[in-house]
Design a protein around this motif. Structure first.
Motif, PDB file in Angstrom:
ATOM      1  N   SER A   1      45.321 -12.561  22.354  1.00  0.00           N
ATOM      2  CA  SER A   1      45.047 -11.229  21.803  1.00  0.00           C
ATOM      3  C   SER A   1      43.999 -11.320  20.706  1.00  0.00           C
ATOM      4  O   SER A   1      43.818 -12.378  20.102  1.00  0.00           O
ATOM      5  N   PRO A   2      43.317 -10.207  20.424  1.00  0.00           N
ATOM      6  CA  PRO A   2      42.339 -10.213  19.322  1.00  0.00           C
ATOM      7  C   PRO A   2      42.989 -10.677  18.017  1.00  0.00           C
ATOM      8  O   PRO A   2      44.108 -10.276  17.701  1.00  0.00           O
ATOM      9  N   ALA A   3      42.296 -11.514  17.307  1.00  0.00           N
ATOM     10  CA  ALA A   3      42.769 -12.091  16.037  1.00  0.00           C
ATOM     11  C   ALA A   3      44.062 -12.874  16.209  1.00  0.00           C
ATOM     12  O   ALA A   3      44.733 -13.196  15.232  1.00  0.00           O
ATOM     13  N   GLY A   4      44.447 -13.171  17.466  1.00  0.00           N
ATOM     14  CA  GLY A   4      45.653 -13.942  17.713  1.00  0.00           C
ATOM     15  C   GLY A   4      46.945 -13.189  17.487  1.00  0.00           C
ATOM     16  O   GLY A   4      48.015 -13.779  17.409  1.00  0.00           O
ATOM     17  N   VAL A   5      46.849 -11.852  17.384  1.00  0.00           N
ATOM     18  CA  VAL A   5      48.009 -11.016  17.088  1.00  0.00           C
ATOM     19  C   VAL A   5      48.116  -9.920  18.146  1.00  0.00           C
ATOM     20  O   VAL A   5      47.172  -9.173  18.362  1.00  0.00           O
ATOM     21  N   SER A   6      49.293  -9.826  18.797  1.00  0.00           N
ATOM     22  CA  SER A   6      49.468  -8.789  19.813  1.00  0.00           C
ATOM     23  C   SER A   6      50.169  -7.550  19.278  1.00  0.00           C
ATOM     24  O   SER A   6      49.997  -6.462  19.809  1.00  0.00           O
ATOM     25  N   SER A   7      50.982  -7.704  18.226  1.00  0.00           N
ATOM     26  CA  SER A   7      51.761  -6.578  17.713  1.00  0.00           C
ATOM     27  C   SER A   7      52.055  -6.782  16.229  1.00  0.00           C
ATOM     28  O   SER A   7      52.006  -7.903  15.731  1.00  0.00           O
TER      29      SER A   7
END
Length: 135
Positions: free
Chosen positions: A59-65
């Motif tokens: 996910s973008p920036a390694g963060v999905s939620s």
């Protein structure tokens, strides 16, 4: 890959903050004036809320939620961990709920309250979780 949540420090890096803004902004718009981005940032810096990220290297920036929790202590002494805002994947939220519950219990919470859409009521039917909606 098993996803897990991590606390985000108030001084989050710019890339993480931009991802936070991207995911949380639509939630703020639907909040009916209950909060603003500035208020969330201020509350986070003061330690009044906790910001959690669900990590996903794809996910973008390694963060999905993201999720935002707040411990509320009522005059009766009842301690409720509120999941005030969540953004991203519903499946992420379901998958990491045991970690959120563990955190809530570690904080001495008697219950959890989820502020959100009616669909949460179909997911959490155990009595420890409460789902409330703003109408």
């Amino acid at each position: 890959m098993m996803k897990h949540m991590v606390p985000i420090a108030p001084e989050m890096d710019e890339q993480t903050f931009q991802r936070f803004v991207e995911l949380i902004s639509p939630i703020i718009e639907r909040s009916g004036g209950r909060t603003t981005m500035e208020k969330l940032v201020e509350d986070h810096k003061r330690g009044d809320i906790q910001v959690w990220a669900i990590l996903d290297p794809h996910s973008p920036a390694g963060v999905s939620s993201f999720g935002i929790t707040r411990l509320v202590v009522y005059p009766s002494g009842l301690r409720v961990m509120r999941l005030d805002h969540g953004a991203g994947s519903l499946q992420d939220a379901i998958d990491i709920m045991p970690e959120v519950e563990e955190f809530a219990r570690a904080c001495g919470a008697d219950k959890m309250r989820i502020e959100g859409r009616r669909g949460w009521q179909r997911i959490f039917t155990d009595g420890w979780h409460e789902v409330s909606r703003i109408i």
